[in-house]
Design a protein around this motif. Structure first.
Motif, PDB file in Angstrom:
ATOM      1  N   THR A 150       0.828  -1.118   0.151  1.00 52.18           N
ATOM      2  CA  THR A 150       0.073  -0.094  -0.013  1.00 52.18           C
ATOM      3  C   THR A 150       0.926   1.201  -0.148  1.00 52.18           C
ATOM      4  OG1 THR A 150      -1.522   1.417   1.393  1.00 52.18           O
ATOM      5  CG2 THR A 150      -0.095  -0.032   2.691  1.00 52.18           C
ATOM      6  N   ASP A 151       0.200   2.284  -0.584  1.00 51.08           N
ATOM      7  CA  ASP A 151       0.989   3.655  -0.152  1.00 51.08           C
ATOM      8  C   ASP A 151       0.358   4.461   0.850  1.00 51.08           C
ATOM      9  OD1 ASP A 151      -1.604   4.006  -1.469  1.00 51.08           O
ATOM     10  OD2 ASP A 151      -1.043   5.835  -2.117  1.00 51.08           O
ATOM     11  N   SER A 161      -7.816  10.703   3.946  1.00 50.72           N
ATOM     12  CA  SER A 161      -6.639  10.162   4.699  1.00 50.72           C
ATOM     13  C   SER A 161      -5.642  10.867   4.492  1.00 50.72           C
ATOM     14  CB  SER A 161      -6.887   8.625   4.046  1.00 50.72           C
ATOM     15  OG  SER A 161      -5.829   8.073   4.401  1.00 50.72           O
ATOM     16  N   CYS A 165      -8.237  11.666  -1.012  1.00 51.11           N
ATOM     17  CA  CYS A 165      -7.070  11.079  -0.511  1.00 51.11           C
ATOM     18  C   CYS A 165      -5.769  11.612  -1.293  1.00 51.11           C
ATOM     19  CB  CYS A 165      -7.184   9.642  -0.421  1.00 51.11           C
ATOM     20  SG  CYS A 165      -8.297   8.940   0.661  1.00 51.11           S
ATOM     21  N   ARG A 166      -5.859  11.319  -2.873  1.00 54.54           N
ATOM     22  CA  ARG A 166      -4.989  11.457  -3.468  1.00 54.54           C
ATOM     23  C   ARG A 166      -5.372  12.966  -4.407  1.00 54.54           C
ATOM     24  NH1 ARG A 166      -6.008   6.071  -2.756  1.00 54.54           N
ATOM     25  NH2 ARG A 166      -4.329   5.072  -1.828  1.00 54.54           N
ATOM     26  N   ASP A 190     -14.009  12.559  -1.683  1.00 51.38           N
ATOM     27  CA  ASP A 190     -12.808  11.702  -1.129  1.00 51.38           C
ATOM     28  C   ASP A 190     -11.516  12.124  -1.623  1.00 51.38           C
ATOM     29  OD1 ASP A 190     -11.190   9.707  -0.354  1.00 51.38           O
ATOM     30  OD2 ASP A 190     -12.562   8.069  -0.597  1.00 51.38           O
ATOM     31  N   GLU A 211     -15.241   8.990   7.333  1.00 54.85           N
ATOM     32  CA  GLU A 211     -16.480   8.179   6.379  1.00 54.85           C
ATOM     33  C   GLU A 211     -17.249   7.743   7.377  1.00 54.85           C
ATOM     34  OE1 GLU A 211     -14.606   5.024   4.299  1.00 54.85           O
ATOM     35  OE2 GLU A 211     -13.239   6.609   3.238  1.00 54.85           O
ATOM     36  N   ARG A 223     -11.187   6.284   7.110  1.00 57.55           N
ATOM     37  CA  ARG A 223     -12.324   5.683   7.476  1.00 57.55           C
ATOM     38  C   ARG A 223     -13.124   6.170   8.613  1.00 57.55           C
ATOM     39  NH1 ARG A 223      -9.261   0.096   7.569  1.00 57.55           N
ATOM     40  NH2 ARG A 223      -7.889   1.509   6.085  1.00 57.55           N
ATOM     41  N   THR A 264     -13.433   0.655   1.975  1.00 56.76           N
ATOM     42  CA  THR A 264     -13.877   1.578   3.566  1.00 56.76           C
ATOM     43  C   THR A 264     -15.170   2.280   3.342  1.00 56.76           C
ATOM     44  OG1 THR A 264     -12.442   3.244   3.354  1.00 56.76           O
ATOM     45  CG2 THR A 264     -11.613   1.143   4.387  1.00 56.76           C
ATOM     46  N   THR A 265     -15.262   3.219   2.167  1.00 54.62           N
ATOM     47  CA  THR A 265     -16.220   4.079   2.048  1.00 54.62           C
ATOM     48  C   THR A 265     -17.780   3.110   1.927  1.00 54.62           C
ATOM     49  OG1 THR A 265     -14.582   5.318   0.608  1.00 54.62           O
ATOM     50  CG2 THR A 265     -16.901   6.280   0.894  1.00 54.62           C
ATOM     51  N   ASN A 302      -9.030   5.165  -6.781  1.00 56.13           N
ATOM     52  CA  ASN A 302      -8.193   4.136  -6.279  1.00 56.13           C
ATOM     53  C   ASN A 302      -8.537   2.824  -6.797  1.00 56.13           C
ATOM     54  OD1 ASN A 302      -6.248   2.405  -5.064  1.00 56.13           O
ATOM     55  ND2 ASN A 302      -7.187   2.842  -2.938  1.00 56.13           N
ATOM     56  N   GLN A 334      -8.044   8.614  10.982  1.00 59.74           N
ATOM     57  CA  GLN A 334      -7.630   8.165   9.369  1.00 59.74           C
ATOM     58  C   GLN A 334      -9.016   8.336   8.636  1.00 59.74           C
ATOM     59  OE1 GLN A 334      -6.102   3.784  10.538  1.00 59.74           O
ATOM     60  NE2 GLN A 334      -7.107   3.522   8.335  1.00 59.74           N
ATOM     61  N   LYS A 369      -2.917   9.656   5.244  1.00 60.34           N
ATOM     62  CA  LYS A 369      -1.858   8.677   5.068  1.00 60.34           C
ATOM     63  C   LYS A 369      -1.265   8.674   3.465  1.00 60.34           C
ATOM     64  CE  LYS A 369      -2.548   4.742   7.466  1.00 60.34           C
ATOM     65  NZ  LYS A 369      -3.176   3.829   8.124  1.00 60.34           N
ATOM     66  N   LYS A 370      -2.186   9.194   2.730  1.00 53.38           N
ATOM     67  CA  LYS A 370      -1.965   9.316   1.486  1.00 53.38           C
ATOM     68  C   LYS A 370      -1.241  10.844   1.092  1.00 53.38           C
ATOM     69  CE  LYS A 370      -4.925   5.980   1.562  1.00 53.38           C
ATOM     70  NZ  LYS A 370      -5.764   5.561   2.716  1.00 53.38           N
ATOM     71  N   ARG A 400      -2.174  -5.142  -7.606  1.00 53.33           N
ATOM     72  CA  ARG A 400      -1.555  -3.467  -7.242  1.00 53.33           C
ATOM     73  C   ARG A 400      -0.168  -3.489  -6.684  1.00 53.33           C
ATOM     74  NH1 ARG A 400      -4.414   0.612  -3.243  1.00 53.33           N
ATOM     75  NH2 ARG A 400      -3.252  -0.618  -1.580  1.00 53.33           N
ATOM     76  N   PHE A 437     -14.324   3.777  -2.487  1.00 53.69           N
ATOM     77  CA  PHE A 437     -13.180   2.842  -2.078  1.00 53.69           C
ATOM     78  C   PHE A 437     -13.912   1.699  -0.996  1.00 53.69           C
ATOM     79  CE2 PHE A 437      -9.750   1.877   1.155  1.00 53.69           C
ATOM     80  CZ  PHE A 437      -8.835   1.103   0.303  1.00 53.69           C
TER      81      PHE A 437
HETATM   82  N1  F0G Z   1     -10.583   6.413   0.256  1.00 49.58           N
HETATM   83  C1  F0G Z   1      -9.591   5.896  -0.566  1.00 49.58           C
HETATM   84  C2  F0G Z   1      -9.714   6.197  -1.993  1.00 49.58           C
HETATM   85  C3  F0G Z   1      -8.444   5.253   0.036  1.00 49.58           C
HETATM   86  O1  F0G Z   1      -7.706   4.508  -1.010  1.00 49.58           O
HETATM   87  C4  F0G Z   1      -8.369   4.624   1.221  1.00 49.58           C
HETATM   88  C5  F0G Z   1      -7.467   3.876   1.765  1.00 49.58           C
HETATM   89  C6  F0G Z   1      -9.605   5.367   2.142  1.00 49.58           C
HETATM   90  C7  F0G Z   1     -10.496   6.198   1.676  1.00 49.58           C
HETATM   91  C8  F0G Z   1      -9.476   4.902   3.588  1.00 49.58           C
HETATM   92  O2  F0G Z   1      -8.429   5.557   4.349  1.00 49.58           O
HETATM   93  O3  F0G Z   1      -7.049   3.749   5.217  1.00 49.58           O
HETATM   94  O4  F0G Z   1      -6.809   6.266   6.184  1.00 49.58           O
HETATM   95  O5  F0G Z   1      -8.912   4.926   6.574  1.00 49.58           O
HETATM   96  N2  F0G Z   1      -6.921   3.210   1.172  1.00 49.58           N
HETATM   97  C9  F0G Z   1      -5.498   2.217   1.527  1.00 49.58           C
HETATM   98  C10 F0G Z   1      -5.304   1.599   0.294  1.00 49.58           C
HETATM   99  C11 F0G Z   1      -6.147   1.530   2.579  1.00 49.58           C
HETATM  100  O6  F0G Z   1      -4.285   0.821   0.550  1.00 49.58           O
HETATM  101  O7  F0G Z   1      -5.444   1.975  -0.832  1.00 49.58           O
HETATM  102  P1  F0G Z   1      -8.017   5.406   5.506  1.00 49.58           P
END
Ligand code: F0G
Length: 455
Positions: free
Chosen positions: A49-50, A253, A215-216, A213, A103, A100, A125-126, A184, A98, A255-256, A402, A123
């Motif tokens: 994962t990224d 997130s 994230c990226r 959303d 969401e 999710r 989790t969504t 994603n 994070q 984290k991205k 992936r 995604f």
């Molecule tokens: N939305 C998208 C587009 C995501 O790619 C992710 C997480 C989330 C929401 C949820 O965010 O992990 O901070 O709770 N994607 C990671 C992946 C897990 O490997 O694609 P999160």
């Protein structure tokens, strides 16, 4: 043109333990051929994962030391809020631990039985958080997204006609419209500014808010700059602001595209929605000026947001994946094209046509990449999506693997190594066998299922 180099130097290093083929075969058998069960110390190149895997910068580590851990009103929160609002000027910015969590809070308020939530592609989790409330998640991505050879520039776009139709026919069931940038689940494909604006216009005409959303978001903005007519001379920052200008809120997130190892947020303009979200936040995450994070995390995000819109970084970032994609294509390895922003998606079903979908070609390829090179990638196919709630199994639409690229972590020689491992695996592709599942849970089986190779 000169090589697009990594636009950073390395100040801190982490050793990679180089395992042997025999060791990896033993580790795979012990892990039930599930790469989620492999210890990260036993992985040479980790492309699972990224998310949360970015290397933080010296500025970010400095910001971590500046972090203030006051329960209420921490200056870290205000630095975080300012950094978010510089790019996405929403009235309310609510930190969460994070994406999710943002969401879950949003859909606990607007979801529920009978509701329908459209997006380009949700995604997992969504989708999970929507369905957990009893609502229905609907994916309306453009048809080109399903064709790995269609070289369209914006295969993450939502199909505007289908969105309009849904809102005309079932508008009273739709509390909001979503867009995931980049898409994603659809291969990291971008959404154009024109599509974001048109989606907002349709949603607003029907009295619905648009929630992105994001994230990226920076990778998406870079693609807009490179591919959308009229955008090439604009700064990424301006494009980011425009992407969110017509929206009514976002989930994120960090984290991205914020270079953080943890964190996220929910941002909205609506005061009533924000008040309900903060009430929920206090129950599940924490006080609204920290929201499930330490002050130092909020500062790391704030610093990361300044860095992620750097165009030198984004040029290198997108080039890294293109570079791997081009070399895999030259080897005859089928991939989803154009290459996405954060990952290369390999078409395992076409790479291993002798393995039927219910024998999991994606899993077989992912296992072979680990066996031959210690590379950990993620199956996105029949293992992940094939088990239905009634226990029966169907082939997923595609069997992909992936290769998600952590941000600022690996160098070009790591990328070359990945390509070399593919070359070795490609030479013996006819010998790769399918897999069978020997144990699995009822839900989200890809995380814990155990496999055996078919003889
Ligand atoms: N939305 C998208 C587009 C995501 O790619 C992710 C997480 C989330 C929401 C949820 O965010 O992990 O901070 O709770 N994607 C990671 C992946 C897990 O490997 O694609 P999160």
């Amino acid at each position: 043109m000169k090589t697009i180099i990594e636009p950073f130097r390395i100040k801190v290093v982490e050793p990679i333990r180089l395992t042997t083929l025999e060791e990896r075969r033993t580790l795979l058998a012990a892990a039930g051929y599930n790469l989620f069960a492999i210890h990260a110390d036993d992985v040479i190149i980790d492309l699972l994962t990224d998310s949360g895997t970015s290397a933080m910068s010296a500025e970010q580590w400095g910001a971590v030391m500046r972090g203030d851990e006051s329960y209420a009103g921490s200056p870290s929160f205000y630095r975080f809020e300012t950094a978010v609002r510089e790019l996405m000027p929403f009235r309310h910015v609510i930190p969460t631990h994070q994406g999710r969590a943002a969401e879950a809070i949003l859909f606990s308020i607007v979801g529920g039985p009978g509701k329908v939530i459209p997006s380009n592609t949700h995604f997992d989790t969504t989708r999970g958080n929507i369905e957990a409330t009893g609502a229905e998640a609907v994916d309306l991505v453009v048809a080109a997204a399903h064709d790995p050879d269609d070289l369209g520039p914006f295969k993450g776009n939502i199909d505007l006609d289908r969105l309009e139709k849904l809102l005309v026919e079932q508008g009273e069931r739709v509390p909001l419209v979503m867009l995931t940038v980049t898409n994603n689940a659809g291969g990291g494909q971008p959404v154009s500014l024109a599509n974001i604006r048109a989606t907002a216009a349709i949603a607003h005409r029907h009295g619905k808010p648009l929630i992105i959303d994001g994230c990226r978001f920076a990778e998406n903005a870079w693609f807009i700059k490179c591919r959308e007519p009229g955008q090439e001379s604009r700064s990424v920052k301006d494009i980011v602001r425009d992407m969110f200008a017509s929206a009514d809120g976002m989930t994120m997130s960090a984290k991205k595209d914020a270079f953080a190892n943890i964190g996220g947020w929910l941002a909205v303009n609506d005061d009533t929605l924000a008040a309900a979200a903060r009430n929920r936040l206090i129950l599940t995450e924490g006080f609204p000026t920290y929201g499930g994070l330490a002050g130092r995390d909020l500062d790391a995000i704030a610093a990361g947001l300044h860095e992620i819109v750097d165009e030198q970084y984004l040029r290198y970032r997108v080039r890294t994946n293109e570079y791997i994609g081009e070399k895999l294509t030259a080897l005859g390895v089928p991939i989803v094209r154009p290459v996405g922003g954060h990952a290369v998606f390999v078409d395992a079903r076409r790479f291993l046509p002798h393995i039927p979908p219910l024998q999991y070609p994606g899993q077989s390829l992912a296992v072979a990449l680990y066996e031959h090179g210690g590379i950990r990638a993620c199956e996105i196919g029949t293992v992940m999506f094939g088990l239905r709630p009634d226990g029966t199994e169907v082939a997923a639409e595609m069997d992909l693997v992936r290769l998600a690229m952590p941000r600022r972590v690996y160098t070009q020689s790591h990328a070359d190594y990945v390509v070399e491992v593919f070359e070795e695996v490609a030479q013996r592709r006819d010998q790769l066998r399918g897999m069978k599942i020997v144990s699995q849970p009822r839900q989200l089986r890809h995380f814990t299922a155990r496999f055996e190779p078919l003889s």
